[in-house]
Design a protein around this motif. Structure first.
Motif, PDB file in Angstrom:
ATOM      1  N   SER A 144     -35.163  78.764  24.174  1.00 57.99           N
ATOM      2  CA  SER A 144     -36.544  78.843  24.648  1.00 57.99           C
ATOM      3  C   SER A 144     -37.539  78.515  23.551  1.00 57.99           C
ATOM      4  O   SER A 144     -38.609  77.959  23.815  1.00 57.99           O
ATOM      5  CB  SER A 144     -36.822  80.242  25.201  1.00 57.99           C
ATOM      6  OG  SER A 144     -36.008  80.521  26.318  1.00 57.99           O
ATOM      7  N   THR A 147     -35.968  80.601  37.699  1.00 59.12           N
ATOM      8  CA  THR A 147     -37.280  80.225  37.176  1.00 59.12           C
ATOM      9  C   THR A 147     -38.401  80.851  37.978  1.00 59.12           C
ATOM     10  O   THR A 147     -39.512  80.973  37.496  1.00 59.12           O
ATOM     11  CB  THR A 147     -37.452  78.696  37.193  1.00 59.12           C
ATOM     12  OG1 THR A 147     -37.198  78.214  38.516  1.00 59.12           O
ATOM     13  CG2 THR A 147     -36.473  78.044  36.231  1.00 59.12           C
ATOM     14  N   GLN A 203     -36.734  84.388  31.773  1.00 61.98           N
ATOM     15  CA  GLN A 203     -37.107  82.993  31.532  1.00 61.98           C
ATOM     16  C   GLN A 203     -36.234  82.374  30.457  1.00 61.98           C
ATOM     17  O   GLN A 203     -35.785  81.225  30.572  1.00 61.98           O
ATOM     18  CB  GLN A 203     -38.579  82.912  31.121  1.00 61.98           C
ATOM     19  CG  GLN A 203     -39.083  81.494  30.917  1.00 61.98           C
ATOM     20  CD  GLN A 203     -38.978  80.664  32.174  1.00 61.98           C
ATOM     21  OE1 GLN A 203     -39.360  81.104  33.255  1.00 61.98           O
ATOM     22  NE2 GLN A 203     -38.432  79.458  32.052  1.00 61.98           N
ATOM     23  N   GLN A 204     -35.956  83.120  29.391  1.00 61.39           N
ATOM     24  CA  GLN A 204     -35.082  82.632  28.333  1.00 61.39           C
ATOM     25  C   GLN A 204     -33.673  82.389  28.855  1.00 61.39           C
ATOM     26  O   GLN A 204     -33.034  81.384  28.511  1.00 61.39           O
ATOM     27  CB  GLN A 204     -35.062  83.622  27.170  1.00 61.39           C
ATOM     28  CG  GLN A 204     -36.356  83.711  26.400  1.00 61.39           C
ATOM     29  CD  GLN A 204     -36.289  84.743  25.285  1.00 61.39           C
ATOM     30  OE1 GLN A 204     -35.358  85.553  25.228  1.00 61.39           O
ATOM     31  NE2 GLN A 204     -37.283  84.719  24.394  1.00 61.39           N
ATOM     32  N   ASP A 209     -33.615  79.224  30.905  1.00 58.43           N
ATOM     33  CA  ASP A 209     -33.583  78.032  30.060  1.00 58.43           C
ATOM     34  C   ASP A 209     -32.177  77.780  29.522  1.00 58.43           C
ATOM     35  O   ASP A 209     -31.734  76.626  29.439  1.00 58.43           O
ATOM     36  CB  ASP A 209     -34.565  78.193  28.900  1.00 58.43           C
ATOM     37  CG  ASP A 209     -36.011  78.241  29.374  1.00 58.43           C
ATOM     38  OD1 ASP A 209     -36.284  77.733  30.476  1.00 58.43           O
ATOM     39  OD2 ASP A 209     -36.854  78.808  28.648  1.00 58.43           O
TER      40      ASP A 209
END
Length: 282
Positions: free
Chosen positions: A34, A227, A242-243, A246
């Motif tokens: 990220s 996401t 979110q990390q 990714d």
């Protein structure tokens, strides 16, 4: 030659650098991915992305479904393509030119998405495996390649000798044409397999049951869910999700491309043989 080697190295780097970045990112930690700290080597090496990916039952089921669609779909497509290409390659076949024009016409003009959906629906194939195997089973480009190969690579004398021996058309196809067409079969099968493996739009249209989803559609849904975290939870948990999302992007890309990378070396020698056929005369 120096210019040629420079261009080859440049083009190779253009292809390899993004692939190395994807692989390195898949083996890095979520924070490193990220933060954009990964280039060509893993940062803070971790297998968390693969652990989550390979432990998800949806991904494993989608992987099995994709293997089934790719294997069975490729077999059906190759059989139908050869069944069409063989008579079109025979110069004694009556109406060969008319049928060839009819086949090429379908490559230039199609019915469109809605008529195709209505045909699949009227045949009762919605939400079944057949919806991914039959509607796109034959590719016109592959038929043209197969027809041209059979017409130019197999001499008419072989057909005539087989007919004198009393062989039927099916016998000629099985005993004469197929053994000589192994490079063609390998190339066409690989083309169909790659198309089938990467396909997800037909599954998005025709399938409703999660148990039938191919891997590509499963990966698409997982990425969208990861996401779209929404507003639930605190900032730290949203940042962690979110990390992780990714990281999963890169891990899922690697998992979905490995089968294709493993198939290609098996048929590489047939590609080489196919390129050399007809290059030496006499």
């Amino acid at each position: 030659m120096v210019v040629v080697y420079v261009l080859l190295v440049t083009f190779s780097l253009i292809v390899l650098v993004p692939l190395l970045n994807i692989v390195a990112s898949s083996f890095s930690s979520p924070g490193a991915v990220s933060g954009g700290r990964v280039t060509l080597w893993p940062v803070e090496p971790s297998l968390r992305g693969y652990e989550i990916t390979l432990s998800d039952p949806q991904i494993l089921r989608g992987f099995a479904n994709s293997l089934f669609y790719t294997g069975v779909g490729t077999l059906i497509s190759v059989v139908l393509t050869l069944a069409i290409a063989y008579p079109l390659s025979r110069r004694t076949f009556v109406g060969r030119r008319t049928l060839t024009l009819a086949v090429v016409f379908t490559m230039l003009f199609t019915g469109g998405l809605i008529p195709t959906y209505l045909v699949v629906q009227s045949l009762g194939m919605l939400d079944t495996r057949w919806a991914l195997l039959l509607p796109q089973a034959v590719g016109v480009w592959q038929v043209i390649i197969a027809t041209t190969y059979l017409r130019q690579s197999i001499p008419d004398e072989l057909y005539e000798a087989a007919m004198i021996d009393g062989a039927s058309d099916l016998r000629i196809l099985w005993s004469v044409v197929l053994p000589l067409a192994k490079p063609l079969i390998a190339v066409v099968a690989l083309m169909y397999a790659i198309i089938q493996w990467n396909s997800y739009f037909d599954a998005l249209l025709y399938l409703r049951s999660d148990d039938l989803y191919p891997l590509q559609l499963v990966l698409r849904n997982i990425l969208i869910l990861n996401t779209g975290a929404g507003s639930s939870g605190d900032v730290a948990s949203q940042l962690e999700r979110q990390q992780l999302a990714d990281l999963l992007k890169y891990s899922l890309v690697v998992v979905s491309t490995v089968p294709v990378l493993l198939i290609y070396p098996l048929v590489a020698r047939y590609f080489t043989k196919g390129l050399l056929i007809g290059a030496v005369k006499g």
